[in-house]
Design a protein around this motif. Structure first.
Motif, PDB file in Angstrom:
ATOM      1  N   VAL A 237     -12.976   0.510  -8.459  1.00 33.94           N
ATOM      2  CA  VAL A 237     -12.705   1.687  -9.294  1.00 33.94           C
ATOM      3  C   VAL A 237     -11.605   2.453  -8.569  1.00 33.94           C
ATOM      4  CG1 VAL A 237     -13.638   3.773 -10.357  1.00 33.94           C
ATOM      5  CG2 VAL A 237     -15.106   1.758 -10.049  1.00 33.94           C
ATOM      6  N   PRO A 238     -10.356   2.384  -9.024  1.00 36.98           N
ATOM      7  CA  PRO A 238      -9.241   2.863  -8.198  1.00 36.98           C
ATOM      8  C   PRO A 238      -9.087   4.381  -8.150  1.00 36.98           C
ATOM      9  CG  PRO A 238      -8.419   2.073 -10.308  1.00 36.98           C
ATOM     10  CD  PRO A 238      -9.892   1.770 -10.281  1.00 36.98           C
ATOM     11  N   ASN A 239      -8.385   4.821  -7.113  1.00 39.97           N
ATOM     12  CA  ASN A 239      -7.891   6.199  -7.006  1.00 39.97           C
ATOM     13  C   ASN A 239      -8.991   7.256  -6.986  1.00 39.97           C
ATOM     14  OD1 ASN A 239      -5.059   5.432  -7.092  1.00 39.97           O
ATOM     15  ND2 ASN A 239      -5.354   5.018  -9.278  1.00 39.97           N
ATOM     16  N   THR A 240     -10.048   7.015  -6.218  1.00 40.31           N
ATOM     17  CA  THR A 240     -11.149   7.978  -6.200  1.00 40.31           C
ATOM     18  C   THR A 240     -10.807   9.251  -5.412  1.00 40.31           C
ATOM     19  OG1 THR A 240     -12.091   6.634  -4.410  1.00 40.31           O
ATOM     20  CG2 THR A 240     -13.030   6.378  -6.621  1.00 40.31           C
ATOM     21  N   GLU A 241     -10.022   9.152  -4.336  1.00 39.47           N
ATOM     22  CA  GLU A 241      -9.560  10.342  -3.592  1.00 39.47           C
ATOM     23  C   GLU A 241     -10.720  11.280  -3.220  1.00 39.47           C
ATOM     24  OE1 GLU A 241      -6.457  10.967  -2.528  1.00 39.47           O
ATOM     25  OE2 GLU A 241      -5.555   9.199  -3.421  1.00 39.47           O
ATOM     26  N   LEU A 242     -11.780  10.723  -2.648  1.00 42.99           N
ATOM     27  CA  LEU A 242     -12.985  11.510  -2.382  1.00 42.99           C
ATOM     28  C   LEU A 242     -12.853  12.432  -1.174  1.00 42.99           C
ATOM     29  CD1 LEU A 242     -15.701   8.806  -3.160  1.00 42.99           C
ATOM     30  CD2 LEU A 242     -14.809  10.612  -4.653  1.00 42.99           C
ATOM     31  N   GLY A 243     -11.774  12.319  -0.443  1.00 40.90           N
ATOM     32  CA  GLY A 243     -11.525  13.285   0.619  1.00 40.90           C
ATOM     33  C   GLY A 243     -11.191  14.665   0.087  1.00 40.90           C
TER      34      GLY A 243
ATOM     35  N   THR B  94       0.847  -1.196   0.000  1.00 44.94           N
ATOM     36  CA  THR B  94       0.000   0.000   0.000  1.00 44.94           C
ATOM     37  C   THR B  94       0.878   1.239   0.000  1.00 44.94           C
ATOM     38  OG1 THR B  94      -0.139   0.325   2.399  1.00 44.94           O
ATOM     39  CG2 THR B  94      -1.707  -1.226   1.405  1.00 44.94           C
ATOM     40  N   VAL B  95       0.346   2.299  -0.592  1.00 43.20           N
ATOM     41  CA  VAL B  95       1.026   3.596  -0.572  1.00 43.20           C
ATOM     42  C   VAL B  95      -0.049   4.686  -0.473  1.00 43.20           C
ATOM     43  CG1 VAL B  95       1.089   3.735  -3.099  1.00 43.20           C
ATOM     44  CG2 VAL B  95       2.723   5.052  -1.761  1.00 43.20           C
TER      45      VAL B  95
ATOM     46  N   VAL C 179      -0.370  -0.327  -4.524  1.00 45.64           N
ATOM     47  CA  VAL C 179      -1.780   0.039  -4.628  1.00 45.64           C
ATOM     48  C   VAL C 179      -2.077   1.153  -3.629  1.00 45.64           C
ATOM     49  CG1 VAL C 179      -2.438  -2.281  -5.353  1.00 45.64           C
ATOM     50  CG2 VAL C 179      -2.527  -1.700  -2.939  1.00 45.64           C
ATOM     51  N   ASN C 180      -3.069   1.958  -3.915  1.00 47.46           N
ATOM     52  CA  ASN C 180      -3.518   2.986  -2.990  1.00 47.46           C
ATOM     53  C   ASN C 180      -3.990   2.340  -1.686  1.00 47.46           C
ATOM     54  OD1 ASN C 180      -6.238   4.483  -2.032  1.00 47.46           O
ATOM     55  ND2 ASN C 180      -4.698   5.974  -2.639  1.00 47.46           N
ATOM     56  N   ASP C 181      -3.641   2.934  -0.561  1.00 48.05           N
ATOM     57  CA  ASP C 181      -3.936   2.302   0.729  1.00 48.05           C
ATOM     58  C   ASP C 181      -5.435   2.159   1.002  1.00 48.05           C
ATOM     59  OD1 ASP C 181      -4.202   5.062   1.025  1.00 48.05           O
ATOM     60  OD2 ASP C 181      -2.922   5.206   2.794  1.00 48.05           O
ATOM     61  N   ALA C 182      -6.224   3.173   0.671  1.00 47.05           N
ATOM     62  CA  ALA C 182      -7.668   3.077   0.907  1.00 47.05           C
ATOM     63  C   ALA C 182      -8.309   2.064  -0.036  1.00 47.05           C
ATOM     64  CB  ALA C 182      -8.328   4.438   0.738  1.00 47.05           C
ATOM     65  N   ASP C 183      -7.812   1.984  -1.274  1.00 53.00           N
ATOM     66  CA  ASP C 183      -8.326   0.985  -2.207  1.00 53.00           C
ATOM     67  C   ASP C 183      -8.101  -0.426  -1.664  1.00 53.00           C
ATOM     68  OD1 ASP C 183      -9.232   2.827  -4.047  1.00 53.00           O
ATOM     69  OD2 ASP C 183      -7.502   2.662  -5.371  1.00 53.00           O
ATOM     70  N   ALA C 184      -6.915  -0.652  -1.106  1.00 50.76           N
ATOM     71  CA  ALA C 184      -6.615  -1.967  -0.538  1.00 50.76           C
ATOM     72  C   ALA C 184      -7.562  -2.293   0.608  1.00 50.76           C
ATOM     73  CB  ALA C 184      -5.167  -2.008  -0.061  1.00 50.76           C
TER      74      ALA C 184
ATOM     75  N   ILE D  37      -4.135  -7.194   3.936  1.00 54.08           N
ATOM     76  CA  ILE D  37      -4.913  -8.198   3.223  1.00 54.08           C
ATOM     77  C   ILE D  37      -5.292  -7.720   1.833  1.00 54.08           C
ATOM     78  CG2 ILE D  37      -7.120  -9.443   3.217  1.00 54.08           C
ATOM     79  CD1 ILE D  37      -6.931  -9.470   6.308  1.00 54.08           C
ATOM     80  N   GLY D  38      -5.775  -6.476   1.738  1.00 47.22           N
ATOM     81  CA  GLY D  38      -6.181  -5.954   0.424  1.00 47.22           C
ATOM     82  C   GLY D  38      -5.027  -5.815  -0.538  1.00 47.22           C
ATOM     83  N   ALA D  39      -3.860  -5.415  -0.042  1.00 43.05           N
ATOM     84  CA  ALA D  39      -2.685  -5.292  -0.912  1.00 43.05           C
ATOM     85  C   ALA D  39      -2.297  -6.644  -1.499  1.00 43.05           C
ATOM     86  CB  ALA D  39      -1.513  -4.701  -0.136  1.00 43.05           C
ATOM     87  N   ALA D  40      -2.336  -7.678  -0.652  1.00 42.50           N
ATOM     88  CA  ALA D  40      -2.008  -9.021  -1.135  1.00 42.50           C
ATOM     89  C   ALA D  40      -3.001  -9.491  -2.185  1.00 42.50           C
ATOM     90  CB  ALA D  40      -1.953  -9.998   0.033  1.00 42.50           C
ATOM     91  N   VAL D  41      -4.281  -9.209  -1.952  1.00 46.47           N
ATOM     92  CA  VAL D  41      -5.322  -9.610  -2.908  1.00 46.47           C
ATOM     93  C   VAL D  41      -5.146  -8.893  -4.244  1.00 46.47           C
ATOM     94  CG1 VAL D  41      -7.789  -9.533  -3.403  1.00 46.47           C
ATOM     95  CG2 VAL D  41      -6.998 -10.225  -1.149  1.00 46.47           C
TER      96      VAL D  41
END
Length: 255
Positions: free
Chosen positions: A154-160, A71-72, A111-116, A245-249
């Motif tokens: 749907v990656p990289n939404t950055e809704l914050g 994650t990043v 991968v983006n950390d929140a996406d993971a 877990i999400g990063a591995a998936v």
């Protein structure tokens, strides 16, 4: 999947880099997590060396064909880290997948950390079995987000970073956990800001479920019941395991 059903997940944070082998069938750690302090100068090259140490630590547990997911806290497109707002500026523009894969001699995907975290909650956690649109938000220093439709990210939404009417800055400046702490807001006062934020997300995406993660989710009973939304909003279940877990998936499916 590109491997035998096991992968290594790494969660790259500001204070610590944490990793564990993940059983991708169960969505569970296959060994106790290892945490190593994040280098003060957390450039990609320095983080590679920490990940190498974690990989070596778990080498006996991991099959030779297992992938690594990392994650990043930034936007990642086609293996390139595009933004570095809260990490070393050397990450911006870094062809990270290629760098880590070459140095570690294993297939690596960042991968983006929140996406993971969002994908992990959909596959194994609070949103497991939910059809339609699931929206995960992580409340912390900022607000991270993950948007998943019928299990597809749907990656990289950055809704914050959304700007709401009447606000001068991004929504996360006023509605993140850091705003509550900085301004000494009560749970009721903070919930009013969250109401405005989540109302806007519901207007834009019509989610079937919203999952709230981040450290403050452990106090979910103090603020989520104060929100009145057209869909259920519930706390995340996987807590600080979700990123690993999400990063591995994600890495296994990108491989």
């Amino acid at each position: 999947m590109a491997n035998s059903g096991w992968g290594l997940g790494i969660d790259f944070g500001g204070s610590g880099i944490k990793g564990a082998p993940v059983d991708l069938t169960k969505g569970e750690f296959a060994a106790d997590r290892l945490r190593i302090p994040t280098p003060k100068d957390s450039t990609p090259d320095n983080v590679v060396e920490v990940v190498r140490e974690i990989l070596d630590h778990f080498s006996d547990e991991l099959p030779a064909d297992s992938t690594i997911g990392i994650t990043v806290p930034g936007v990642v497109q086609q293996g390139v880290v595009k933004t570095a707002a809260n990490i070393n500026k050397a990450w911006a523009g870094c062809e990270a997948d290629d760098l880590f894969t070459k140095e570690l001699r294993r297939e690596v995907h960042l991968v983006n950390d929140a996406d993971a975290a969002g994908l992990a909650e959909v596959r194994y956690g609070a949103a497991k079995g939910v059809e339609g649109v699931v929206l995960l938000t992580t409340l912390g220093t900022g607000i991270g987000s993950a948007l998943i439709h019928n299990g597809v990210l749907v990656p990289n939404t950055e809704l914050g970073h959304l700007h709401l009417a009447g606000q001068k800055g991004p929504a996360e400046r006023d509605a993140a956990t850091s705003a509550k702490e900085r301004e000494g807001l009560s749970w009721k006062e903070w919930a009013k800001r969250l109401q405005d934020y989540y109302d806007h997300l519901c207007f834009l995406f019509s989610p079937d479920l919203i999952v709230v993660g981040g450290g403050v989710s452990k106090d979910a009973e103090k603020f989520l019941p104060r929100l009145d939304l057209p869909c259920p909003i519930i706390p995340a279940e996987l807590k600080n395991r979700a990123g690993i877990i999400g990063a591995a998936v994600l890495a296994s499916e990108l491989g």
